[in-house]
Each structure stands twice: as structure tokens, then as C-alpha cells.
Design a protein around this motif. Structure first.
Motif, PDB file in Angstrom:
ATOM      1  N   PHE A  69       0.854  -1.196   0.000  1.00 42.82           N
ATOM      2  CA  PHE A  69       0.000   0.000   0.000  1.00 42.82           C
ATOM      3  C   PHE A  69       0.872   1.220   0.000  1.00 42.82           C
ATOM      4  N   PRO A  70       1.047   1.896  -1.082  1.00 38.60           N
ATOM      5  CA  PRO A  70       0.421   1.572  -2.355  1.00 38.60           C
ATOM      6  C   PRO A  70       1.076   0.344  -2.981  1.00 38.60           C
ATOM      7  N   LEU A  71       0.304  -0.375  -3.741  1.00 34.47           N
ATOM      8  CA  LEU A  71       0.794  -1.576  -4.400  1.00 34.47           C
ATOM      9  C   LEU A  71       1.899  -1.202  -5.380  1.00 34.47           C
ATOM     10  N   SER A  72       2.988  -1.988  -5.375  1.00 35.03           N
ATOM     11  CA  SER A  72       4.140  -1.679  -6.233  1.00 35.03           C
ATOM     12  C   SER A  72       3.820  -2.027  -7.685  1.00 35.03           C
ATOM     13  N   LEU A  73       3.488  -1.008  -8.444  1.00 35.49           N
ATOM     14  CA  LEU A  73       3.155  -1.151  -9.857  1.00 35.49           C
ATOM     15  C   LEU A  73       4.034  -0.223 -10.679  1.00 35.49           C
ATOM     16  N   ASP A 130      -5.341  -9.910   3.988  1.00 35.53           N
ATOM     17  CA  ASP A 130      -5.970 -10.463   5.196  1.00 35.53           C
ATOM     18  C   ASP A 130      -7.092 -11.386   4.765  1.00 35.53           C
ATOM     19  N   THR A 131      -7.230 -12.516   5.422  1.00 40.57           N
ATOM     20  CA  THR A 131      -8.234 -13.512   5.021  1.00 40.57           C
ATOM     21  C   THR A 131      -9.647 -12.971   5.148  1.00 40.57           C
ATOM     22  N   GLU A 132      -9.880 -12.005   6.046  1.00 40.23           N
ATOM     23  CA  GLU A 132     -11.219 -11.426   6.198  1.00 40.23           C
ATOM     24  C   GLU A 132     -11.603 -10.570   4.994  1.00 40.23           C
ATOM     25  N   LEU A 133     -10.622 -10.103   4.242  1.00 40.61           N
ATOM     26  CA  LEU A 133     -10.881  -9.173   3.145  1.00 40.61           C
ATOM     27  C   LEU A 133     -10.570  -9.811   1.805  1.00 40.61           C
ATOM     28  N   ASP A 134     -10.988 -11.009   1.580  1.00 39.32           N
ATOM     29  CA  ASP A 134     -10.660 -11.722   0.359  1.00 39.32           C
ATOM     30  C   ASP A 134     -11.246 -11.023  -0.862  1.00 39.32           C
ATOM     31  N   PRO A 135     -10.410 -10.272  -1.647  1.00 35.69           N
ATOM     32  CA  PRO A 135     -10.943  -9.549  -2.814  1.00 35.69           C
ATOM     33  C   PRO A 135     -11.129 -10.461  -4.014  1.00 35.69           C
ATOM     34  N   PHE A 136     -10.724 -11.704  -3.929  1.00 33.24           N
ATOM     35  CA  PHE A 136     -10.796 -12.611  -5.073  1.00 33.24           C
ATOM     36  C   PHE A 136     -12.083 -13.386  -4.977  1.00 33.24           C
ATOM     37  N   SER A 170      -4.051  -4.738   4.611  1.00 30.67           N
ATOM     38  CA  SER A 170      -5.467  -4.646   4.997  1.00 30.67           C
ATOM     39  C   SER A 170      -6.282  -3.812   4.017  1.00 30.67           C
ATOM     40  N   PHE A 171      -5.614  -3.200   3.044  1.00 24.83           N
ATOM     41  CA  PHE A 171      -6.290  -2.286   2.123  1.00 24.83           C
ATOM     42  C   PHE A 171      -6.031  -2.698   0.678  1.00 24.83           C
ATOM     43  N   PRO A 172      -6.724  -3.758   0.200  1.00 24.87           N
ATOM     44  CA  PRO A 172      -6.485  -4.191  -1.185  1.00 24.87           C
ATOM     45  C   PRO A 172      -6.903  -3.111  -2.176  1.00 24.87           C
ATOM     46  N   PRO A 173      -6.175  -2.993  -3.280  1.00 22.41           N
ATOM     47  CA  PRO A 173      -6.525  -1.986  -4.289  1.00 22.41           C
ATOM     48  C   PRO A 173      -7.815  -2.334  -5.016  1.00 22.41           C
ATOM     49  N   ASN A 174      -8.330  -1.377  -5.748  1.00 21.97           N
ATOM     50  CA  ASN A 174      -9.574  -1.571  -6.501  1.00 21.97           C
ATOM     51  C   ASN A 174      -9.386  -2.511  -7.688  1.00 21.97           C
ATOM     52  N   GLU A 203      -5.755 -10.820 -12.720  1.00 16.61           N
ATOM     53  CA  GLU A 203      -5.758 -12.234 -12.314  1.00 16.61           C
ATOM     54  C   GLU A 203      -4.350 -12.810 -12.203  1.00 16.61           C
ATOM     55  N   SER A 204      -3.388 -12.323 -12.994  1.00 14.78           N
ATOM     56  CA  SER A 204      -2.024 -12.861 -12.940  1.00 14.78           C
ATOM     57  C   SER A 204      -1.285 -12.448 -11.672  1.00 14.78           C
ATOM     58  N   TRP A 205      -1.832 -11.513 -10.913  1.00 13.56           N
ATOM     59  CA  TRP A 205      -1.180 -11.042  -9.687  1.00 13.56           C
ATOM     60  C   TRP A 205      -1.560 -11.881  -8.475  1.00 13.56           C
TER      61      TRP A 205
END
Length: 187
Positions: A23-27, A181-187, A164-168, A172-174
Motif C-alpha cells: 500500500f500503495p501496491l508496487s506497480l 488479510d483472510t477477512e478481506l478476500d478480494p478474489f 489490509s487495504f487491497p486496491p480496486n 488475475e495474474s497477480w
């Protein structure tokens, strides 16, 4: 139809296959990623279906790259407003409410007018309303004590908080390289 190149950032992993930052995600932009490939600074781990061409060459845009040389994380992160917010998980330390970043300020627990310094150990995240209510008073004068005492975090603690703060947007390759965090599974 393939996405335009500007919608094809590359996830950058350290040589140990962990993201440089959550956070921020390394892009990196596709241009930075392609340049790093040509300079032989990275390995391509995964690619988009999108191809870019020059008169003499064509390359699939990298979606995940890893650095060839390991970059150690700094042990002592820089004192910045953003890092204070990240340490405190973007929540007011007086009312414990999460706020959008523009609503957040930081507060000197011991006010500067009373000799307080701008250090990790004296600054906490505060919403605007609590910051105004506390003013330049000491915590015991106004009954506003931070939920978590301010402290200097390690780079590892900030990385963990950032998870704890997944990006928007997550390509899929990432997914094999990002661990939220398992509570915030964005997938």
C-alpha cells in the motif's frame, strides 16, 4: 479486444517474489516495465495478451515482473503523513472511526505550543472534528487519549497494515503473489 497499454501496469516483485509494497501496491507503467526488461534488470513472470511493437521488435506486455537483485526493505520508514495514517490504519485515534483520507489530519498528542515535537512518538491520526475539539490541550485536560499510543513503526509493520487495504484493481495474474488479510478476500 486487448486493453490499451495504459491499462496494463506490471506488478513489481522483489527478488524474493514479494511485492515491494502493498500500500500503495508496487506497480510500474508498461513503459517502465519494458525498459527494465531491455536493461535486463527484471525477470518476466507473467504477461498480458497485449503486444506492443516497434519497427524491429515486438513484446507481450509484462503483467508481473521480479527484480533480479534483492532490495532490502528500509528498517526505519520515513516519517510522512501517509505513513502515520497507514500506521494508524486510516482511523482516528480519538473516536476510532475510519475516515476517507481527505478527512484525516494528524494531531500532536502533546501540542507544539506546549513543547511537543513532530515525531512518530507524538503524532497520531485524527479526524478533523476530533482535532478541532482537542485543540492545543493535553490529552488529560480534554479527556481525549489516543486508542493506541503513538510509536515508530517498522517497515514490516507498515507493510502488514498495507495488506489490509487491497486496491480496486487486481489483475488475475497477480493473485499468486498478493496475500491479503483472510477477512478481506478480494478474489
Amino acid at each position: 479486444m486487448a486493453p490499451p497499454p495504459d491499462h496494463c501496469p506490471a506488478l513489481v516483485l522483489n527478488a524474493d517474489f514479494r511485492p515491494l509494497s502493498y500500500f500503495p501496491l508496487s506497480l510500474w507503467s508498461w513503459q517502465e516495465a519494458v525498459k527494465a526488461v531491455f536493461l535486463d534488470r527484471v525477470n518476466i513472470i507473467s504477461e498480458y495478451d497485449r503486444v506492443v511493437r516497434s519497427p524491429n521488435f515486438e513484446i507481450k506486455l509484462p503483467s508481473v515482473i521480479s527484480l533480479k537483485e534483492y532490495i532490502p526493505a528500509t528498517r526505519r520508514p520515513a516519517f510522512t503523513r501517509f505513513n502515520v495514517f497507514l500506521r494508524d490504519r486510516f482511523s482516528c485515534q480519538y473516536c476510532n472511526e475510519p475516515f476517507p483520507t481527505p478527512e484525516l489530519t494528524f494531531d500532536h498528542v502533546i501540542p507544539r505550543s506546549k513543547g511537543g515535537r513532530t515525531t512518530w512518538e507524538n503524532v497520531v491520526t485524527s479526524c478533523s472534528a476530533c482535532n478541532l475539539r482537542k485543540g492545543n490541550r493535553l490529552p488529560n485536560q480534554c479527556g481525549m487519549v489516543p486508542f493506541m499510543p503513538p510509536f515508530q513503526p517498522t517497515a514490516h509493520q507498515l507493510q502488514e497494515n498495507g495488506r489490509s487495504f487491497p486496491p480496486n484493481f487486481l489483475h488475475e495474474s497477480w493473485r499468486d503473489f498478493l496475500y491479503w488479510d483472510t477477512e478481506l478476500d478480494p478474489f
